[in-house]
Scaffold this motif. Structure first.
Motif, PDB file in Angstrom:
ATOM      1  N   GLY A   6      -3.923 -12.249   5.337  1.00  0.00           N
ATOM      2  CA  GLY A   6      -2.660 -11.521   5.303  1.00  0.00           C
ATOM      3  C   GLY A   6      -2.194 -11.130   3.924  1.00  0.00           C
ATOM      4  N   TYR A   7      -2.865 -11.648   2.870  1.00  0.00           N
ATOM      5  CA  TYR A   7      -2.449 -11.318   1.511  1.00  0.00           C
ATOM      6  C   TYR A   7      -2.979  -9.933   1.120  1.00  0.00           C
ATOM      7  N   TYR A   8      -2.332  -9.308   0.156  1.00  0.00           N
ATOM      8  CA  TYR A   8      -2.669  -7.951  -0.253  1.00  0.00           C
ATOM      9  C   TYR A   8      -4.047  -7.881  -0.915  1.00  0.00           C
ATOM     10  N   TYR A   9      -4.589  -6.646  -0.907  1.00  0.00           N
ATOM     11  CA  TYR A   9      -5.863  -6.414  -1.584  1.00  0.00           C
ATOM     12  C   TYR A   9      -5.635  -6.590  -3.087  1.00  0.00           C
ATOM     13  N   CYS A  10      -6.428  -7.429  -3.703  1.00  0.00           N
ATOM     14  CA  CYS A  10      -6.236  -7.790  -5.104  1.00  0.00           C
ATOM     15  C   CYS A  10      -7.291  -7.097  -5.970  1.00  0.00           C
TER      16      CYS A  10
ATOM     17  N   HIS B 103       4.314 -11.003   7.151  1.00  0.00           N
ATOM     18  CA  HIS B 103       3.332 -12.050   7.424  1.00  0.00           C
ATOM     19  C   HIS B 103       3.435 -13.139   6.356  1.00  0.00           C
ATOM     20  N   CYS B 104       3.391 -14.380   6.802  1.00  0.00           N
ATOM     21  CA  CYS B 104       3.547 -15.497   5.862  1.00  0.00           C
ATOM     22  C   CYS B 104       2.441 -15.533   4.805  1.00  0.00           C
ATOM     23  N   GLY B 105       1.268 -14.989   5.145  1.00  0.00           N
ATOM     24  CA  GLY B 105       0.202 -14.918   4.149  1.00  0.00           C
ATOM     25  C   GLY B 105       0.464 -13.897   3.063  1.00  0.00           C
ATOM     26  N   SER B 106       1.437 -13.004   3.285  1.00  0.00           N
ATOM     27  CA  SER B 106       1.764 -11.962   2.300  1.00  0.00           C
ATOM     28  C   SER B 106       2.913 -12.338   1.385  1.00  0.00           C
ATOM     29  N   LEU B 107       3.464 -13.543   1.536  1.00  0.00           N
ATOM     30  CA  LEU B 107       4.629 -13.935   0.737  1.00  0.00           C
ATOM     31  C   LEU B 107       4.279 -13.941  -0.748  1.00  0.00           C
TER      32      LEU B 107
ATOM     33  N   PRO C 186       5.571   3.977  -5.972  1.00  0.00           N
ATOM     34  CA  PRO C 186       4.748   2.815  -6.342  1.00  0.00           C
ATOM     35  C   PRO C 186       3.677   2.534  -5.290  1.00  0.00           C
ATOM     36  N   ASN C 187       2.471   2.265  -5.752  1.00  0.00           N
ATOM     37  CA  ASN C 187       1.380   1.887  -4.853  1.00  0.00           C
ATOM     38  C   ASN C 187       0.620   0.643  -5.330  1.00  0.00           C
ATOM     39  N   PHE C 188       1.003   0.114  -6.505  1.00  0.00           N
ATOM     40  CA  PHE C 188       0.439  -1.135  -7.020  1.00  0.00           C
ATOM     41  C   PHE C 188       1.579  -1.988  -7.576  1.00  0.00           C
ATOM     42  N   PHE C 189       1.346  -3.286  -7.655  1.00  0.00           N
ATOM     43  CA  PHE C 189       2.374  -4.179  -8.190  1.00  0.00           C
ATOM     44  C   PHE C 189       1.726  -5.441  -8.749  1.00  0.00           C
ATOM     45  N   ILE C 190       2.462  -6.109  -9.644  1.00  0.00           N
ATOM     46  CA  ILE C 190       2.052  -7.398 -10.180  1.00  0.00           C
ATOM     47  C   ILE C 190       2.731  -8.470  -9.347  1.00  0.00           C
ATOM     48  N   SER C 191       1.932  -9.377  -8.798  1.00  0.00           N
ATOM     49  CA  SER C 191       2.429 -10.339  -7.817  1.00  0.00           C
ATOM     50  C   SER C 191       2.213 -11.769  -8.284  1.00  0.00           C
ATOM     51  N   ILE C 192       3.172 -12.622  -7.916  1.00  0.00           N
ATOM     52  CA  ILE C 192       3.002 -14.077  -8.005  1.00  0.00           C
ATOM     53  C   ILE C 192       2.826 -14.580  -6.576  1.00  0.00           C
ATOM     54  N   PRO C 193       1.633 -14.960  -6.172  1.00  0.00           N
ATOM     55  CA  PRO C 193       1.422 -15.369  -4.772  1.00  0.00           C
ATOM     56  C   PRO C 193       2.065 -16.723  -4.471  1.00  0.00           C
TER      57      PRO C 193
ATOM     58  N   CYS D 248      -2.083  -6.090  -7.276  1.00  0.00           N
ATOM     59  CA  CYS D 248      -2.322  -5.848  -5.855  1.00  0.00           C
ATOM     60  C   CYS D 248      -2.035  -4.400  -5.485  1.00  0.00           C
ATOM     61  N   SER D 249      -2.716  -3.948  -4.430  1.00  0.00           N
ATOM     62  CA  SER D 249      -2.519  -2.605  -3.882  1.00  0.00           C
ATOM     63  C   SER D 249      -1.632  -2.682  -2.652  1.00  0.00           C
ATOM     64  N   MET D 250      -0.692  -1.746  -2.558  1.00  0.00           N
ATOM     65  CA  MET D 250       0.191  -1.685  -1.393  1.00  0.00           C
ATOM     66  C   MET D 250      -0.438  -0.964  -0.211  1.00  0.00           C
ATOM     67  N   LEU D 251      -1.432  -0.105  -0.471  1.00  0.00           N
ATOM     68  CA  LEU D 251      -1.960   0.787   0.562  1.00  0.00           C
ATOM     69  C   LEU D 251      -3.319   0.343   1.096  1.00  0.00           C
ATOM     70  N   LYS D 252      -4.095  -0.356   0.321  1.00  0.00           N
ATOM     71  CA  LYS D 252      -5.416  -0.769   0.782  1.00  0.00           C
ATOM     72  C   LYS D 252      -5.299  -1.878   1.828  1.00  0.00           C
ATOM     73  N   LYS D 253      -6.374  -2.039   2.598  1.00  0.00           N
ATOM     74  CA  LYS D 253      -6.377  -3.017   3.683  1.00  0.00           C
ATOM     75  C   LYS D 253      -6.208  -4.422   3.144  1.00  0.00           C
ATOM     76  N   LYS D 254      -5.362  -5.205   3.832  1.00  0.00           N
ATOM     77  CA  LYS D 254      -5.079  -6.564   3.393  1.00  0.00           C
ATOM     78  C   LYS D 254      -6.257  -7.495   3.674  1.00  0.00           C
ATOM     79  N   GLN D 255      -6.217  -8.648   3.049  1.00  0.00           N
ATOM     80  CA  GLN D 255      -7.249  -9.664   3.246  1.00  0.00           C
ATOM     81  C   GLN D 255      -7.062 -10.333   4.616  1.00  0.00           C
ATOM     82  N   PRO D 256      -8.082 -11.027   5.118  1.00  0.00           N
ATOM     83  CA  PRO D 256      -7.972 -11.671   6.441  1.00  0.00           C
ATOM     84  C   PRO D 256      -6.816 -12.659   6.548  1.00  0.00           C
TER      85      PRO D 256
END
Length: 415
Positions: free
Chosen positions: A339-343, A189-193, A152-159, A329-337
């Motif tokens: 801390g949340y995943y690339y959307c 990271h708490c921003g990635s929850l 898996p490299n992508f997922f559906i997320s509830i932020p 969201c992408s698991m491999l791409k660079k995260k946002q400032p």
């Protein structure tokens, strides 16, 4: 070799050897000895019975002739019997030889043949070992490629946007780190929850675009399930997976059942679009805040997470999160400032959540900037950093003054 085969022949070919067995096994016949000839009766004395009669010649007497004939017949009979026995012996030997001739290995040296076969078998075993080693390597490479293809490299997320929840998770993390500082590398990271609804593997831009369309198509179906109601997700207590992953539990309620229906609906839509989404494990919504897999080096030092590290938070209430957004969201791409995943794409559920989404984005950006400012303040407050900065400033000033002197020297009239 032939002697051995002759001994084994009756067991190998009992039907054909049965006829030749008596003559073959019988002892050799001895040649018949000729019987001694009967002595002829002595001739009568001369002059007896009239004196001077004529003498009898041998064979003239009929009794003598009959005796000789009988003896000759017996000798011929014995010779015939011995000849017949020799013929039977020869016939039995010929039958045995003919049976041996039919054997495929009659003229083969057993020792040489077994030696050759043994060496060939050893070589064959070595060759098999080499080939099996290559096959195992190829199988391992195929398995690795297959894992990479379907990892898996992508997922559906509830932020998680509720600051109360993220603050409570931060308190748990700080408590664990104080007890075991090594686990700081395992913290999320708490921003990635977030809560994961679905995982998938997207290998190309086309598949990503298809996934974006599938997420957009799922909006209407999810809203039909909600029927204008809000889904309130309540987080309380802490649990773990095999003492390797720590997470905050989602309290059981009617809303969790609706959340599972939403996950199944989205999964069907993605599968209809040709995307293999979902895993083998049963869906269990949770909020991960710590996992050993984040650091391979840590896995060598810490095999299991001690539950006593977060004992006092086992029944702690962290807060509620209202479901109003779904992200791809992408698991491999660079995260946002923050801390949340690339959307790649998002879907807003309901009509009154647009403004909330904008406020949330601004809040996250502000929090990210504030955290960076706090980090800079901490660095500047350190005496070592301040000494280093002052030293660099002094060196820069010295270099500047030296360059100015060189410029004035080069501008003199004698230059």
């Amino acid at each position: 070799m032939q002697r051995l085969l002759r001994r084994l022949l009756p067991a190998l070919c009992p039907a054909r050897a049965a006829a030749a067995a008596p003559a073959f096994l019988a002892p050799p016949a001895r040649p018949a000895r000729p019987r001694p000839m009967a002595l002829r009766p002595p001739p009568p004395a001369a002059g007896a019975g009239g004196g001077g009669g004529p003498r009898r010649v041998a064979g003239e007497s009929p009794e003598h002739d009959d005796l000789e004939n009988v003896l000759e017949k017996e000798i011929l009979k014995e010779n015939k019997e011995s000849t017949q026995q020799r013929k039977e012996r020869c016939a039995s030997t010929d039958s045995t030889d003919s049976l041996m001739v039919e054997m495929p290995f009659v003229n083969i040296d057993i020792e040489d043949e077994f030696a050759v076969r043994l060496t060939s078998e050893v070589n064959l075993k070595k060759k098999r070992k080499r080939t099996t080693g290559r096959e195992n390597e190829e199988d391992n490479e195929r398995k690795k490629k297959k894992k990479e293809q379907y990892r898996p490299n992508f997922f559906i997320s509830i932020p998680i946007t509720n600051s109360e929840i993220s603050g409570g998770v931060q308190a748990v993390q700080d408590t664990i780190i104080q007890k075991d500082h090594r686990l700081s590398k395992a913290m999320v990271h708490c921003g990635s929850l977030h809560v994961t609804l679905l995982v998938m593997h997207l290998s190309s831009k086309e598949e990503v675009s298809t996934a974006v369309d599938a997420l957009s198509d799922s909006k209407d179906l999810v809203e039909d399930l909600l029927k204008g109601k809000t889904v309130d997700l309540s987080f309380q207590g802490i649990d773990h997976f095999r003492n390797e992953v720590g997470f905050v539990k989602l309290a059981e309620s009617d809303h969790t059942a609706i959340l599972m229906e939403i996950a199944e609906t989205i999964k069907k839509i993605f599968q209809e679009k040709g995307i293999l989404a979902g895993g083998d494990r049963a869906f269990k919504p949770h909020l991960t805040f710590m996992k050993l897999s984040k650091s391979p080096k840590l896995r060598k030092e810490v095999k299991k997470i001690d539950p006593s590290l977060y004992e006092k938070f086992k029944s702690h209430y962290f807060g509620d999160e209202i479901l109003h957004r779904l992200d791809l969201c992408s698991m491999l791409k660079k995260k946002q400032p923050n801390g949340y995943y690339y959307c790649e794409s998002c879907v807003i559920l309901g009509k009154n959540h647009g403004a909330d989404l904008v406020k949330e984005a601004l809040h996250r950006e502000t929090q990210a900037l504030l955290s960076k400012r706090n980090q800079i303040k901490k660095l500047l407050s350190s005496p070592e950093i301040r000494m280093k900065i002052s030293k660099e400033l002094f060196e820069d000033r010295h270099n500047y003054t030296s360059k100015g002197k060189s410029c004035t020297d080069s501008g003199s009239p004698n230059a």
